[in-house]
Design a protein around this motif. Structure first.
Motif, mmCIF file in Angstrom:
data_model
loop_
_atom_site.group_PDB
_atom_site.id
_atom_site.type_symbol
_atom_site.label_atom_id
_atom_site.label_comp_id
_atom_site.label_asym_id
_atom_site.label_seq_id
_atom_site.Cartn_x
_atom_site.Cartn_y
_atom_site.Cartn_z
ATOM 1 N N ILE A 1 12.626 -15.173 -47.474
ATOM 2 C CA ILE A 1 12.610 -13.676 -47.534
ATOM 3 C C ILE A 1 11.785 -13.412 -48.617
ATOM 4 C CG2 ILE A 1 13.953 -11.745 -48.162
ATOM 5 C CD1 ILE A 1 16.145 -12.737 -46.599
ATOM 6 N N HIS A 2 11.832 -13.735 -49.860
ATOM 7 C CA HIS A 2 11.000 -13.335 -51.120
ATOM 8 C C HIS A 2 9.442 -13.761 -50.850
ATOM 9 C CE1 HIS A 2 10.284 -16.756 -53.294
ATOM 10 N NE2 HIS A 2 11.412 -17.402 -53.371
ATOM 11 N N ASP A 3 9.508 -14.845 -50.210
ATOM 12 C CA ASP A 3 8.051 -15.419 -49.902
ATOM 13 C C ASP A 3 7.476 -14.411 -48.797
ATOM 14 O OD1 ASP A 3 5.828 -16.910 -48.264
ATOM 15 O OD2 ASP A 3 6.223 -18.199 -50.173
ATOM 16 N N LYS A 4 7.765 -13.943 -47.718
ATOM 17 C CA LYS A 4 7.283 -13.073 -46.851
ATOM 18 C C LYS A 4 7.253 -11.550 -47.559
ATOM 19 C CE LYS A 4 9.093 -15.151 -42.680
ATOM 20 N NZ LYS A 4 8.769 -16.482 -43.350
ATOM 21 N N ILE A 5 7.950 -11.057 -48.344
ATOM 22 C CA ILE A 5 7.783 -9.842 -48.918
ATOM 23 C C ILE A 5 6.439 -10.080 -49.923
ATOM 24 C CG2 ILE A 5 8.539 -8.358 -50.910
ATOM 25 C CD1 ILE A 5 11.454 -9.202 -49.624
ATOM 26 N N LEU A 6 6.369 -11.186 -50.530
ATOM 27 C CA LEU A 6 5.158 -11.315 -51.588
ATOM 28 C C LEU A 6 3.903 -11.295 -50.650
ATOM 29 C CD1 LEU A 6 3.508 -12.589 -54.089
ATOM 30 C CD2 LEU A 6 4.349 -14.819 -53.336
ATOM 31 N N HIS A 7 3.928 -12.002 -49.672
ATOM 32 C CA HIS A 7 2.635 -12.361 -48.850
ATOM 33 C C HIS A 7 2.159 -11.039 -48.145
ATOM 34 C CE1 HIS A 7 -0.206 -13.258 -45.551
ATOM 35 N NE2 HIS A 7 -0.735 -14.059 -46.450
ATOM 36 N N PHE A 8 3.198 -10.356 -47.496
ATOM 37 C CA PHE A 8 2.767 -9.242 -46.495
ATOM 38 C C PHE A 8 2.245 -8.169 -47.572
ATOM 39 C CE2 PHE A 8 3.289 -5.182 -44.462
ATOM 40 C CZ PHE A 8 2.269 -5.363 -43.274
ATOM 41 N N PHE A 9 2.913 -7.913 -48.741
ATOM 42 C CA PHE A 9 2.954 -6.544 -49.339
ATOM 43 C C PHE A 9 1.874 -6.706 -50.715
ATOM 44 C CE2 PHE A 9 6.897 -5.382 -47.406
ATOM 45 C CZ PHE A 9 6.407 -3.938 -46.821
ATOM 46 N N PHE A 10 2.118 -7.883 -51.144
ATOM 47 C CA PHE A 10 0.854 -8.201 -52.260
ATOM 48 C C PHE A 10 -0.251 -8.698 -51.949
ATOM 49 C CE2 PHE A 10 5.146 -7.882 -54.469
ATOM 50 C CZ PHE A 10 4.995 -7.787 -55.668
ATOM 51 N N LEU A 11 -0.349 -9.626 -50.893
ATOM 52 C CA LEU A 11 -1.565 -10.302 -50.525
ATOM 53 C C LEU A 11 -2.203 -9.647 -49.327
ATOM 54 C CD1 LEU A 11 -0.500 -13.667 -51.040
ATOM 55 C CD2 LEU A 11 -1.537 -12.308 -52.879
ATOM 56 N N ALA A 12 -1.782 -9.329 -48.241
ATOM 57 C CA ALA A 12 -2.262 -8.934 -46.941
ATOM 58 C C ALA A 12 -2.475 -7.449 -46.682
ATOM 59 C CB ALA A 12 -1.366 -9.387 -45.912
ATOM 60 N N ALA A 13 -1.222 -6.693 -47.200
ATOM 61 C CA ALA A 13 -1.201 -5.280 -46.926
ATOM 62 C C ALA A 13 -2.286 -4.360 -47.441
ATOM 63 C CB ALA A 13 0.134 -4.564 -47.402
ATOM 64 N N PRO A 14 -2.987 -4.881 -48.857
ATOM 65 C CA PRO A 14 -3.892 -3.917 -49.157
ATOM 66 C C PRO A 14 -5.302 -4.048 -48.132
ATOM 67 C CG PRO A 14 -3.217 -5.350 -50.782
ATOM 68 C CD PRO A 14 -2.352 -5.804 -49.729
ATOM 69 N N ASP A 15 -5.424 -4.764 -47.529
ATOM 70 C CA ASP A 15 -6.540 -4.825 -46.323
ATOM 71 C C ASP A 15 -6.447 -3.780 -45.485
ATOM 72 O OD1 ASP A 15 -8.057 -7.088 -47.718
ATOM 73 O OD2 ASP A 15 -6.708 -8.381 -46.598
ATOM 74 N N PHE A 16 -5.068 -3.367 -45.388
ATOM 75 C CA PHE A 16 -4.804 -2.447 -44.072
ATOM 76 C C PHE A 16 -4.376 -0.992 -44.769
ATOM 77 C CE2 PHE A 16 -3.805 -6.736 -42.609
ATOM 78 C CZ PHE A 16 -4.685 -6.643 -41.544
ATOM 79 N N VAL A 17 -3.865 -0.965 -45.959
ATOM 80 C CA VAL A 17 -3.461 0.314 -46.532
ATOM 81 C C VAL A 17 -4.579 0.901 -47.072
ATOM 82 C CG1 VAL A 17 -1.896 1.325 -48.275
ATOM 83 C CG2 VAL A 17 -0.946 -0.490 -46.713
ATOM 84 N N SER A 18 -5.376 -0.072 -48.208
ATOM 85 C CA SER A 18 -6.476 0.550 -48.660
ATOM 86 C C SER A 18 -7.964 0.464 -47.839
ATOM 87 C CB SER A 18 -6.791 -0.339 -49.976
ATOM 88 O OG SER A 18 -5.757 0.058 -50.849
ATOM 89 N N GLY A 19 -7.816 -0.543 -46.956
ATOM 90 C CA GLY A 19 -8.865 -0.663 -45.825
ATOM 91 C C GLY A 19 -9.780 -1.801 -46.525
ATOM 92 N N SER A 20 -10.282 -2.611 -45.474
ATOM 93 C CA SER A 20 -10.866 -3.780 -45.735
ATOM 94 C C SER A 20 -12.336 -3.313 -46.373
ATOM 95 C CB SER A 20 -11.455 -4.627 -44.413
ATOM 96 O OG SER A 20 -12.028 -3.654 -43.639
#
Length: 449
Positions: free
Chosen positions: A102-121
């Motif tokens: 659980i804590h690993d998935k939260i880390l990866h999606f929100f800290f590492l991956a989501a910025p590419d989509f929320v802020s845009g690549s």
């Protein structure tokens, strides 16, 4: 004149890597390679050590997922000594593994991956990070940090500490869980499940549709998949049989004890990390996008592809929606992110199932242990994929041989293919910019290496 474009380091991944893109004289991509820095020394470090020490030593392999190495190792040493853990010991082990997911998935999606989509690549580097998410979604960002902390605190309550654990011991677990702790953990677990469902809804509205619309072809390759299921074909993370699925959806199930019959290891001179390929599709290995001999993928997308169903109701409903849109097996690399959130919901539901089981508070947490000569193979599903620890011991119970297949290892070959595909699709006549290079990185980031 040919040239090499290097991306070093690859950013927002849980490790160290470099991408080298080789261009021909016309500026077109000739070759692209992902080089991962990985010390394989642990297979030698542990030789001669008492086997019961190994689950504590191998947690240092990875500071992000020490629990996975801890548990795979202790299951392997159980096998060396012919020990069957008690029911409560096994339930406590699985609960710790699920909370670590659980804590690993939260880390990866929100800290590492989501910025590419929320802020845009294409977004500025200064905001294409967790700080950009904080700026755009401050309430969500605060909850993300709080929920990851909560999962870690729950682990510490059960096991004494959340990082570099020592709680799982040969034959079971080091201490029982009390009823008061169980009630408190159940309350916290419900909070985590509520957040997991909220995270998936947020991502569906703000991230996942953009992923499908704009990026489904990024790093796209067609491969097989490997994951763990139970005897009903339901997804499992702690225990079960391995299922190896070909690109056409056909599959074979086998015990982790037989992994050498189905999987083989390979080393390329330009990478220090091992690569693994499937023997049952014909002996051989090829990093060729057109004919990827024996190459398969692991991690979240692989697991939801190989399973027939999810073992919990909300996750099963999400799986049905996913398959309605993308079929089975889904191949688009960026769908790893969607699969990761489905697994987050599963992990939230599974943690509550484990805590609701009255056997988890049984005080008999450890079976008797006698060190002997033997061989044991332990496996779990780490966030990054199928993790296998294979040990042999002598008459004194000391390690004589060790082989580790780490989750990312399975994915190194397909990551190379995805990097090549992304670079070849994006780079024309040698023209590159920051957005193009970040999109090549995104093909790696999806695998969570």
């Amino acid at each position: 004149m040919s040239q090499v474009i290097s991306i070093h380091p690859v950013t927002r991944i849980e490790g160290h890597a470099r991408i080298d893109i080789h261009l021909d004289e016309s500026g077109q991509v000739e070759e692209a390679r992902l080089a991962i820095s990985a010390l394989r020394g642990f297979e030698q470090f542990v030789i001669g050590r008492p086997a019961e020490e190994i689950p504590r030593i191998v947690t240092r392999i990875c500071g992000i997922c020490p629990w996975m190495h801890h548990l795979a190792a202790v299951k392997a040493v159980d096998g060396c000594f012919g020990v069957h853990p008690t029911v409560s010991g096994s339930l406590l082990r699985e609960l710790c593994q699920i909370l670590a997911h659980i804590h690993d998935k939260i880390l990866h999606f929100f800290f590492l991956a989501a910025p590419d989509f929320v802020s845009g690549s294409e977004g500025d580097l200064s905001v294409r990070s967790i700080l950009g998410l904080v700026d755009r979604e401050p309430e969500l960002a605060n909850r993300v940090v709080t929920m990851r902390q909560l999962a870690q605190q729950m682990l510490a309550r059960i096991a004494g500490k959340a990082i570099h654990p020592v709680a799982a011991v040969v034959g079971g677990f080091s201490r029982p869980m009390g009823e008061d702790d169980r009630r408190a953990l159940l309350a916290d677990g419900r909070v985590l499940l509520d957040f997991a469902c909220h995270a998936l809804e947020f991502a569906r509205d703000r991230v996942l549709q953009r992923l499908v619309d704009e990026g489904a072809g990024l790093g796209a390759i067609a491969t097989g998949f490997l994951g763990t299921v139970d005897n009903r074909g339901q997804l499992r993370l702690y225990d079960g049989q391995l299922r190896l699925m070909a690109a056409d959806g056909t599959f074979v199930d086998f015990s982790a004890q037989d992994y050498e019959r189905y999987l083989a290891e390979h080393v390329e001179p330009w990478s220090s990390a091992k690569m693994v390929y499937a023997k049952c599709w014909g002996e051989g290995f090829a990093l060729n996008p057109d004919h990827p001999n024996g190459i398969y993928r692991v991690n979240t997308l692989a697991r939801i592809n190989v399973c027939d169903t999810m073992a919990t109701p909300r996750a099963q409903a999400e799986l049905e929606q996913f398959r309605h849109h993308f079929g089975r097996p889904a191949q688009a690399t960026l769908l790893y992110h969607w699969a990761r959130l489905i697994e987050l919901v599963y992990a939230g539901e599974r943690s509550l199932e484990l805590l609701a089981d009255d056997r988890i508070v049984d005080q008999a947490v450890r079976s008797p242990v006698q060190p002997v000569a033997g061989r044991g193979i332990g496996h779990v599903e780490a966030p990054r994929g199928t993790l296998i620890h294979d040990y042999s011991t002598d008459d004194n119970g000391c390690i004589t041989r060790a082989n580790l297949i780490v989750g990312t290892t399975h994915n190194i070959a397909p990551m190379n293919l995805s990097v090549h595909q992304a670079a070849a699709a994006l780079i024309r006549k040698g023209v590159v910019d920051e957005e193009i290079l970040n999109r090549v990185e995104m093909a790696v980031r999806a695998y969570d290496p």
